[in-house]
Design a protein around this motif. Structure first.
Motif, PDB file in Angstrom:
ATOM      1  N   VAL A  19       0.820  -1.237  -0.344  1.00  0.00           N
ATOM      2  CA  VAL A  19      -0.066  -0.031   0.028  1.00  0.00           C
ATOM      3  C   VAL A  19       0.836   1.319  -0.044  1.00  0.00           C
ATOM      4  N   ALA A  20       2.004   1.209   0.327  1.00  0.00           N
ATOM      5  CA  ALA A  20       3.066   2.274   0.423  1.00  0.00           C
ATOM      6  C   ALA A  20       4.382   1.902   0.395  1.00  0.00           C
ATOM      7  N   GLU A  21       5.318   2.893   0.276  1.00  0.00           N
ATOM      8  CA  GLU A  21       6.821   2.757   0.879  1.00  0.00           C
ATOM      9  C   GLU A  21       6.768   3.510   2.139  1.00  0.00           C
ATOM     10  N   LEU A  22       7.809   2.672   2.903  1.00  0.00           N
ATOM     11  CA  LEU A  22       7.705   3.375   4.470  1.00  0.00           C
ATOM     12  C   LEU A  22       8.121   4.635   4.385  1.00  0.00           C
ATOM     13  N   ASP A  23       8.920   5.400   3.452  1.00  0.00           N
ATOM     14  CA  ASP A  23       9.295   6.818   3.693  1.00  0.00           C
ATOM     15  C   ASP A  23       8.182   7.607   3.478  1.00  0.00           C
ATOM     16  N   GLU A  24       7.107   7.167   2.789  1.00  0.00           N
ATOM     17  CA  GLU A  24       5.929   7.965   2.276  1.00  0.00           C
ATOM     18  C   GLU A  24       4.996   8.467   3.638  1.00  0.00           C
ATOM     19  N   ILE A  25       5.224   7.476   4.828  1.00  0.00           N
ATOM     20  CA  ILE A  25       4.623   7.789   6.084  1.00  0.00           C
ATOM     21  C   ILE A  25       5.102   8.780   6.991  1.00  0.00           C
ATOM     22  N   PRO A  26       4.751   9.976   7.365  1.00  0.00           N
ATOM     23  CA  PRO A  26       5.808  10.801   8.113  1.00  0.00           C
ATOM     24  C   PRO A  26       5.973   9.959   9.587  1.00  0.00           C
ATOM     25  N   GLU A  27       6.919  10.496  10.102  1.00  0.00           N
ATOM     26  CA  GLU A  27       7.351  10.188  11.540  1.00  0.00           C
ATOM     27  C   GLU A  27       6.331  10.894  12.334  1.00  0.00           C
ATOM     28  N   GLU A  28       5.692  10.143  13.375  1.00  0.00           N
ATOM     29  CA  GLU A  28       4.707  10.406  14.164  1.00  0.00           C
ATOM     30  C   GLU A  28       3.550  11.199  13.262  1.00  0.00           C
ATOM     31  N   GLY A  29       3.172  10.432  12.087  1.00  0.00           N
ATOM     32  CA  GLY A  29       1.950  11.093  11.362  1.00  0.00           C
ATOM     33  C   GLY A  29       1.232  10.025  10.736  1.00  0.00           C
ATOM     34  N   VAL A  30       0.687  10.420   9.815  1.00  0.00           N
ATOM     35  CA  VAL A  30      -0.419   9.380   9.246  1.00  0.00           C
ATOM     36  C   VAL A  30      -0.569   9.868   7.699  1.00  0.00           C
ATOM     37  N   LEU A  31      -0.641   8.895   6.846  1.00  0.00           N
ATOM     38  CA  LEU A  31      -0.821   8.737   5.355  1.00  0.00           C
ATOM     39  C   LEU A  31      -2.182   8.026   5.054  1.00  0.00           C
ATOM     40  N   GLY A  32      -2.929   8.791   4.649  1.00  0.00           N
ATOM     41  CA  GLY A  32      -4.425   8.344   3.947  1.00  0.00           C
ATOM     42  C   GLY A  32      -4.111   7.843   2.461  1.00  0.00           C
ATOM     43  N   ILE A  33      -4.365   6.614   2.186  1.00  0.00           N
ATOM     44  CA  ILE A  33      -4.454   6.064   0.904  1.00  0.00           C
ATOM     45  C   ILE A  33      -5.547   5.273   0.619  1.00  0.00           C
ATOM     46  N   GLU A  34      -5.877   4.880  -0.619  1.00  0.00           N
ATOM     47  CA  GLU A  34      -6.915   3.996  -1.144  1.00  0.00           C
ATOM     48  C   GLU A  34      -6.401   2.902  -2.013  1.00  0.00           C
ATOM     49  N   THR A  35      -6.890   1.717  -1.397  1.00  0.00           N
ATOM     50  CA  THR A  35      -6.591   0.378  -2.082  1.00  0.00           C
ATOM     51  C   THR A  35      -6.994   0.380  -3.558  1.00  0.00           C
ATOM     52  N   ASP A  36      -6.551  -0.586  -4.466  1.00  0.00           N
ATOM     53  CA  ASP A  36      -7.280  -0.672  -5.580  1.00  0.00           C
ATOM     54  C   ASP A  36      -8.655  -0.891  -5.534  1.00  0.00           C
ATOM     55  N   ASP A  37      -9.102  -1.469  -4.606  1.00  0.00           N
ATOM     56  CA  ASP A  37     -10.686  -1.680  -4.351  1.00  0.00           C
ATOM     57  C   ASP A  37     -11.322  -0.780  -3.824  1.00  0.00           C
ATOM     58  N   GLU A  38     -10.504   0.359  -3.498  1.00  0.00           N
ATOM     59  CA  GLU A  38     -11.123   1.918  -3.047  1.00  0.00           C
ATOM     60  C   GLU A  38     -11.558   1.731  -1.424  1.00  0.00           C
ATOM     61  N   THR A  39     -10.805   0.827  -0.736  1.00  0.00           N
ATOM     62  CA  THR A  39     -10.795   0.761   0.754  1.00  0.00           C
ATOM     63  C   THR A  39     -10.037   1.728   1.188  1.00  0.00           C
ATOM     64  N   PRO A  40     -10.439   2.823   1.814  1.00  0.00           N
ATOM     65  CA  PRO A  40      -9.882   3.723   2.473  1.00  0.00           C
ATOM     66  C   PRO A  40      -9.033   3.502   3.624  1.00  0.00           C
ATOM     67  N   ILE A  41      -7.649   3.639   3.838  1.00  0.00           N
ATOM     68  CA  ILE A  41      -6.875   3.153   4.831  1.00  0.00           C
ATOM     69  C   ILE A  41      -5.876   4.200   5.361  1.00  0.00           C
ATOM     70  N   ALA A  42      -5.876   4.211   6.684  1.00  0.00           N
ATOM     71  CA  ALA A  42      -4.992   5.362   7.402  1.00  0.00           C
ATOM     72  C   ALA A  42      -3.723   4.458   7.798  1.00  0.00           C
ATOM     73  N   LEU A  43      -2.677   4.717   7.413  1.00  0.00           N
ATOM     74  CA  LEU A  43      -1.342   4.461   7.804  1.00  0.00           C
ATOM     75  C   LEU A  43      -0.781   5.339   8.700  1.00  0.00           C
ATOM     76  N   VAL A  44      -0.580   4.670   9.995  1.00  0.00           N
ATOM     77  CA  VAL A  44      -0.030   5.656  10.884  1.00  0.00           C
ATOM     78  C   VAL A  44       1.223   5.280  11.460  1.00  0.00           C
ATOM     79  N   ARG A  45       2.513   6.179  11.538  1.00  0.00           N
ATOM     80  CA  ARG A  45       3.538   5.826  12.260  1.00  0.00           C
ATOM     81  C   ARG A  45       3.974   6.626  13.344  1.00  0.00           C
ATOM     82  N   THR A  46       4.061   5.820  14.726  1.00  0.00           N
ATOM     83  CA  THR A  46       4.135   6.327  15.829  1.00  0.00           C
ATOM     84  C   THR A  46       5.221   5.349  16.529  1.00  0.00           C
TER      85      THR A  46
END
Length: 111
Positions: free
Chosen positions: A10-37
């Motif tokens: 769903v992403a590359e590790l460096d796309e997710i900010p430190e102590e932050g969140v990245l919102g993405i959608e999968t190919d089937d349009e599932t919305p996912i929040a990727l959180v790094r903390t």
């Protein structure tokens, strides 16, 4: 996004900010929040169970993500609501790191 043995990149590790969140959608349009903390990556459905707005637009703090609209916080591990007005958990997903790739199992751990 590619899928292998039930895991979807769903992403590359460096796309997710430190102590932050990245919102993405999968190919089937599932919305996912990727959180790094605190050195961990968590994946939750990127929709508040109360107001149906994007959680990825909220703040990450103390193992929770806060919905920007009404202030409900959700536990990053379980998706459980910590405070009102939300009363239902948000689904969470297993995460695996493979090199620089962030992989998610799209089977919801709770719903």
């Amino acid at each position: 996004m590619s899928e292998t043995d039930g895991w979807t990149k769903v992403a590359e590790l460096d796309e997710i900010p430190e102590e932050g969140v990245l919102g993405i959608e999968t190919d089937d349009e599932t919305p996912i929040a990727l959180v790094r903390t605190e050195g961990e990556i968590y994946a939750l459905r990127d929709v508040c169970s109360h107001a149906e707005v994007r959680l990825s637009e909220g703040e990450v703090e103390d193992g929770t993500i806060e919905c920007w609209l009404h202030g409900s916080c959700f536990d990053l591990k379980s998706g459980a609501p910590i405070n009102p007005p939300a009363t239902r958990p948000v689904p969470t997903y297993d995460v695996k790191i493979d090199g620089d790739d962030v992989l998610v199992s799209l089977d919801e751990k709770n719903s």
